[in-house]
Design a protein around this motif. Structure first.
Motif, PDB file in Angstrom:
ATOM      1  N   PRO A 127       0.818  -1.217   0.000  1.00 43.12           N
ATOM      2  CA  PRO A 127       0.000   0.000   0.000  1.00 43.12           C
ATOM      3  C   PRO A 127       0.851   1.266   0.000  1.00 43.12           C
ATOM      4  O   PRO A 127       1.806   1.394   0.769  1.00 43.12           O
ATOM      5  N   SER A 237      -3.057  -1.984   4.825  1.00 42.44           N
ATOM      6  CA  SER A 237      -4.038  -2.249   3.784  1.00 42.44           C
ATOM      7  C   SER A 237      -5.430  -1.866   4.278  1.00 42.44           C
ATOM      8  O   SER A 237      -5.789  -2.127   5.435  1.00 42.44           O
ATOM      9  N   HIS A 238      -6.217  -1.256   3.421  1.00 40.70           N
ATOM     10  CA  HIS A 238      -7.563  -0.834   3.801  1.00 40.70           C
ATOM     11  C   HIS A 238      -8.404  -2.015   4.276  1.00 40.70           C
ATOM     12  O   HIS A 238      -9.237  -1.872   5.184  1.00 40.70           O
ATOM     13  N   SER A 241      -7.400  -2.519   7.913  1.00 36.24           N
ATOM     14  CA  SER A 241      -7.094  -1.333   8.689  1.00 36.24           C
ATOM     15  C   SER A 241      -8.041  -1.211   9.873  1.00 36.24           C
ATOM     16  O   SER A 241      -9.242  -1.463   9.776  1.00 36.24           O
ATOM     17  N   SER A 243      -8.930   1.478  11.109  1.00 35.57           N
ATOM     18  CA  SER A 243      -9.758   2.663  10.900  1.00 35.57           C
ATOM     19  C   SER A 243     -10.914   2.407   9.940  1.00 35.57           C
ATOM     20  O   SER A 243     -11.770   3.258   9.739  1.00 35.57           O
ATOM     21  N   ARG A 244     -10.919   1.227   9.333  1.00 30.40           N
ATOM     22  CA  ARG A 244     -11.977   0.914   8.369  1.00 30.40           C
ATOM     23  C   ARG A 244     -13.298   0.733   9.097  1.00 30.40           C
ATOM     24  O   ARG A 244     -13.378   0.038  10.112  1.00 30.40           O
TER      25      ARG A 244
END
Length: 247
Positions: A127, A237-238, A241, A243-244
């Protein structure tokens, strides 16, 4: 009958897929590239199988073997190193089998670039660093590259670059790539990936050619170039994550 084009993997005999192993075990004829495919895989062939080393055969001779087995009603295992989808000379064999009305099935295998990445202990798509991998080769002593696939064009993307069949030209390739990636860009060469005699070289585009010369590497190697080889600071990586937002 069916011709099974089987990816034998990058070198280690235990990296063949279970499906490939089972197709091999059920085929009374096996064609294999003796210089590239581990001989240990032939132990999976049924007793009394016809074993044909294709290292010194041309395309017409190979097709004669395949169509001859077809006429006798015998399944054929056609072992290709790595994965048949990349640099395997598969397309011209399929074209001739289509014309002859001979059925076939393709069994994927572990490609050399994946084995090299595993040996390097790196992900090739990181990423924020690189999200594309270019698999290519050079035109020296091989079929000319199509228009717009010159190395300079591909290198301009600065994506992770994996060069097959090119290690003999690394002295001229490294300086050319340095024009796009920079002379201190990380570079690696993995020879005989996954085999007992595997050799891994790590450096930059400035010194990797000298390392290859010193090691005497001339074949069965891939060159990997790109910042992903040493990337340490990058976002998670999303997909994973913290925070996702998750429902």
């Amino acid at each position: 009958m069916t011709v099974y084009f089987i990816g034998a993997g990058p070198g280690a005999a235990d990296l063949i897929t279970m499906r490939g192993r089972d197709r091999l075990a059920a085929s009374p004829v096996c064609l294999y590239a003796g210089s590239l495919v581990p001989v240990e895989l032939l132990a999976y062939c049924p007793q009394g199988a016809r074993l044909v080393d294709t290292a010194n055969l041309d395309l017409d001779q190979i097709i004669t073997e395949l169509t001859g087995a077809h006429s006798r009603g015998l399944d054929v295992a056609r072992l290709h190193s790595g994965d048949p989808s990349v640099f395997s000379a598969l397309a011209e064999q399929l074209r001739r089998l289509d014309a002859a009305g001979v059925p076939y099935e393709i069994v994927p295998g572990v490609p050399a670039f994946a084995a090299a990445a595993a040996s390097l202990g790196r992900e090739l798509t990181v990423p924020g660093v690189a999200q594309s991998v270019i698999l290519t080769r050079t035109a020296a002593r091989a079929t000319p590259m199509p228009p717009r696939e010159e190395l300079a064009t591909l290198a301009a993307s600065r994506a992770t670059l994996v060069l097959h069949l090119a290690v003999q030209r690394i002295d001229e390739l490294a300086p050319e790539l340095a024009q796009w990636y920079g002379p201190q860009c990380p570079a690696a060469v993995v020879a005989y990936a996954s085999r007992p005699d595997e050799l891994v070289l790590r450096g930059t585009l400035t010194d990797i050619a000298a390392q290859v010369r010193a090691a005497g590497i001339r074949r069965t190697a891939v060159i990997v170039v790109g910042p992903v080889l040493t990337a340490a600071e990058f976002p998670d990586s999303h997909l994973y994550s913290t925070s996702r937002h998750r429902p």
